[in-house]
Motif scaffolding. Structure first.
Motif, short mmCIF file in Angstrom:
data_model
loop_
_atom_site.label_atom_id
_atom_site.label_comp_id
_atom_site.label_asym_id
_atom_site.label_seq_id
_atom_site.Cartn_x
_atom_site.Cartn_y
_atom_site.Cartn_z
N ILE A 35 74.55 28.41 60.58
CA ILE A 35 74.12 28.47 61.98
C ILE A 35 72.96 29.45 62.11
CG2 ILE A 35 74.81 29.18 64.31
CD1 ILE A 35 77.67 28.15 63.55
N PHE A 36 73.09 30.61 61.51
CA PHE A 36 72.02 31.61 61.60
C PHE A 36 70.78 31.18 60.82
CE2 PHE A 36 74.97 34.06 63.85
CZ PHE A 36 74.33 35.18 64.37
N LEU A 41 65.40 32.60 62.03
CA LEU A 41 65.21 34.06 62.07
C LEU A 41 64.89 34.59 60.68
CD1 LEU A 41 68.33 34.95 64.23
CD2 LEU A 41 65.95 34.97 64.98
N PRO A 42 64.12 35.67 60.60
CA PRO A 42 63.94 36.30 59.30
C PRO A 42 65.24 36.97 58.87
CG PRO A 42 62.93 37.62 61.02
CD PRO A 42 63.41 36.36 61.66
N PHE A 43 65.56 36.93 57.60
CA PHE A 43 66.78 37.56 57.06
C PHE A 43 68.03 37.16 57.84
CE2 PHE A 43 63.16 40.55 56.69
CZ PHE A 43 62.97 40.45 55.32
N ALA A 82 71.45 35.36 72.25
CA ALA A 82 72.16 34.09 72.08
C ALA A 82 71.64 33.05 73.08
CB ALA A 82 73.66 34.29 72.26
N LEU A 83 71.44 33.47 74.31
CA LEU A 83 70.91 32.53 75.30
C LEU A 83 69.50 32.08 74.92
CD1 LEU A 83 72.19 34.24 78.56
CD2 LEU A 83 72.68 31.89 77.86
N TYR A 84 68.67 33.01 74.51
CA TYR A 84 67.29 32.69 74.17
C TYR A 84 67.20 31.79 72.93
CZ TYR A 84 62.43 33.26 72.80
OH TYR A 84 61.14 33.02 72.41
N LEU A 85 67.96 32.14 71.90
CA LEU A 85 67.84 31.42 70.63
C LEU A 85 68.59 30.09 70.58
CD1 LEU A 85 68.17 34.44 68.21
CD2 LEU A 85 66.11 33.08 68.63
#
Length: 127
Positions: A35-36, A41-43, A82-85
């Motif tokens: 999921i991440f 996202l970086p790292f 969380a909302l933004y991504l």
């Protein structure tokens, strides 16, 4: 003497529980890494563990009634992230109805965190 719990104490403890319950799977379930990774996202694995550890520690602080204002601030940032991504892209790709349904719990938690922040701020001004 035993102090009875008020509504905000219950709210604080339930919010703390929700963040602990959110943190534990991130730390032990392998699927969360994917999921991440998908968020771009970086790292991503490092961010996953930082978010999970922050949720766990801040959730425990909320339940324990310690450093409440300091615990709320990073949780607000996590909810905004969380909302933004995850929810804004849903709005852009699937529309308003999908967004309001999928973001309902994020927004609910964000509002509770803001209420706790306000209540804690008012308490510190009175003292």
């Amino acid at each position: 003497m035993h102090k009875s719990l008020n509504r905000m104490d219950w709210t604080r403890m339930v919010v703390g529980y929700v963040f602990i319950a959110s943190a534990v799977p991130k730390l032990v379930v392998h699927d969360f890494k994917g999921i991440f990774l998908s968020l771009g996202l970086p790292f991503p694995e490092t961010i996953l563990y930082l978010v999970a550890i922050t949720e766990l520690i801040c959730g425990m602080l909320l339940i324990g009634g310690m450093y409440i204002k300091q615990a709320i601030a990073p949780l607000i940032l996590i909810m905004l992230g969380a909302l933004y991504l995850t929810k804004i892209p849903l709005f852009l790709n699937q529309g308003f109805v999908a967004f309001i349904f999928e973001s309902r719990l994020d927004i609910f938690l964000l509002v509770l965190l803001l209420l706790l922040w306000q209540q804690n701020r008012d308490k510190s001004v009175d003292e």
